[in-house]
Design a protein around this motif. Sequence first.
Motif, PDB file in Angstrom:
ATOM      1  N   GLN A   1      40.092 -18.324 -36.526  1.00 25.36           N
ATOM      2  CA  GLN A   1      38.690 -18.672 -36.319  1.00 25.36           C
ATOM      3  C   GLN A   1      38.032 -18.939 -37.666  1.00 25.36           C
ATOM      4  O   GLN A   1      38.325 -18.257 -38.651  1.00 25.36           O
ATOM      5  CB  GLN A   1      37.935 -17.568 -35.569  1.00 25.36           C
TER       6      GLN A   1
ATOM      7  N   ALA B   1      27.693 -16.299 -33.769  1.00 28.01           N
ATOM      8  CA  ALA B   1      28.876 -16.337 -34.632  1.00 28.01           C
ATOM      9  C   ALA B   1      28.577 -15.502 -35.866  1.00 28.01           C
ATOM     10  O   ALA B   1      27.520 -15.645 -36.488  1.00 28.01           O
ATOM     11  CB  ALA B   1      29.219 -17.771 -35.025  1.00 28.01           C
TER      12      ALA B   1
ATOM     13  N   SER C   1      24.933 -16.562 -37.521  1.00 25.60           N
ATOM     14  CA  SER C   1      24.353 -17.805 -37.017  1.00 25.60           C
ATOM     15  C   SER C   1      22.907 -17.632 -36.565  1.00 25.60           C
ATOM     16  O   SER C   1      22.182 -18.620 -36.433  1.00 25.60           O
ATOM     17  CB  SER C   1      25.190 -18.349 -35.851  1.00 25.60           C
TER      18      SER C   1
ATOM     19  N   ILE D   1      33.307 -14.965 -32.870  1.00 24.79           N
ATOM     20  CA  ILE D   1      32.710 -16.178 -32.312  1.00 24.79           C
ATOM     21  C   ILE D   1      32.515 -15.991 -30.815  1.00 24.79           C
ATOM     22  O   ILE D   1      33.454 -15.633 -30.093  1.00 24.79           O
ATOM     23  CB  ILE D   1      33.575 -17.418 -32.607  1.00 24.79           C
ATOM     24  N   ARG D   2      31.285 -16.282 -30.363  1.00 25.83           N
ATOM     25  CA  ARG D   2      30.911 -16.084 -28.965  1.00 25.83           C
ATOM     26  C   ARG D   2      30.353 -17.399 -28.421  1.00 25.83           C
ATOM     27  O   ARG D   2      29.281 -17.839 -28.823  1.00 25.83           O
ATOM     28  CB  ARG D   2      29.882 -14.958 -28.842  1.00 25.83           C
TER      29      ARG D   2
ATOM     30  N   ALA E   1      31.592 -23.759 -36.171  1.00 26.96           N
ATOM     31  CA  ALA E   1      32.477 -22.672 -35.744  1.00 26.96           C
ATOM     32  C   ALA E   1      33.658 -23.258 -34.988  1.00 26.96           C
ATOM     33  O   ALA E   1      33.486 -24.187 -34.185  1.00 26.96           O
ATOM     34  CB  ALA E   1      31.725 -21.675 -34.858  1.00 26.96           C
TER      35      ALA E   1
ATOM     36  N   THR F   1      34.315 -14.563 -25.967  1.00 29.29           N
ATOM     37  CA  THR F   1      34.082 -13.853 -27.220  1.00 29.29           C
ATOM     38  C   THR F   1      35.392 -13.303 -27.765  1.00 29.29           C
ATOM     39  O   THR F   1      36.072 -12.530 -27.090  1.00 29.29           O
ATOM     40  CB  THR F   1      33.072 -12.701 -27.025  1.00 29.29           C
TER      41      THR F   1
ATOM     42  N   LEU G   1      26.711 -22.224 -28.444  1.00 34.37           N
ATOM     43  CA  LEU G   1      27.006 -21.115 -29.358  1.00 34.37           C
ATOM     44  C   LEU G   1      26.046 -19.967 -29.089  1.00 34.37           C
ATOM     45  O   LEU G   1      24.848 -20.061 -29.330  1.00 34.37           O
ATOM     46  CB  LEU G   1      26.876 -21.568 -30.816  1.00 34.37           C
TER      47      LEU G   1
ATOM     48  N   ARG H   1      37.681 -22.235 -33.095  1.00 31.93           N
ATOM     49  CA  ARG H   1      38.743 -21.317 -32.691  1.00 31.93           C
ATOM     50  C   ARG H   1      40.012 -22.134 -32.467  1.00 31.93           C
ATOM     51  O   ARG H   1      39.983 -23.150 -31.776  1.00 31.93           O
ATOM     52  CB  ARG H   1      38.367 -20.571 -31.418  1.00 31.93           C
TER      53      ARG H   1
ATOM     54  N   LEU I   1      34.127 -20.013 -39.608  1.00 33.76           N
ATOM     55  CA  LEU I   1      32.669 -20.096 -39.500  1.00 33.76           C
ATOM     56  C   LEU I   1      32.116 -20.577 -40.831  1.00 33.76           C
ATOM     57  O   LEU I   1      32.471 -20.046 -41.883  1.00 33.76           O
ATOM     58  CB  LEU I   1      32.083 -18.721 -39.138  1.00 33.76           C
TER      59      LEU I   1
END
Length: 239
Positions: A176, A61, A89, A36-37, A187, A23, A58, A189, A178
């Motif tokens: 990042q 996000a 998300s 974003i995770r 998404a 994350t 995911l 990174r 999205l």
Amino acid sequence: MAGVSIRKSIRWLPQNAHEPTSTVVLSSAGRKFVDIRILNSLDKDAEDQPEILDSSRLDWAIAGTSSSIAVPDRGPDVRLSTFRHWIDSRTLDLASATDEGMMFPMETDGEDELVLEIGKMVNPKTGLLTDYEEVWIEKAAESVPSDDGCQIVVLEYDGPSSDRRGSIVRVGRLCQGLLRIKDQITAERWEWNEGKGWWRSKAIGNGSALPCQKVLESLPSDTVEHEGISWTLVECSQI
């Protein structure tokens, strides 16, 4: 102030703290953020591969804006932070998606600052509103040595409805993005390091939908056209 927040652990009370995700939250000087995770893989050898991950990886996000106020009765440096979701998300009901947490500074971990966030939110595993604790590593933005110009960049795509929106935030050596187009979530990174330069370390969704690479290769103009979508430059500054 622009910065990078990396989550160290989450605890759903009364359970023990753990960290099931990678994350990262990037926040611009204007308080724009992309969070974003990505669920961790059981295959550690696959973590460094930049291929598109399955959408099931995911966890969450979010993109939006944040604000913070001092709460002196809870401590001299305690703040209440509010995060207003512009893209989410998990839901299109953005009016009820705003979340907030009480931020308590902790002892530093080496050169990094640690912050304990305490609040309540819905535990996705139970569907119940639950007390939580998150520990965040707060890092200052680091510049890319070869860059002289803008290193904090925010671009947005504001479509005709809340299910067509996008946000990209670059803070120094991290970027990042999205994008939501109806039910399709993309998404990404991107990270910069001495050995690889810029590389896409995490990606979910449409592999060509986001113009992150364009943004990183050259200073964006007022608009960036990509895959039929016009992205608007809303913030640009130096570290």
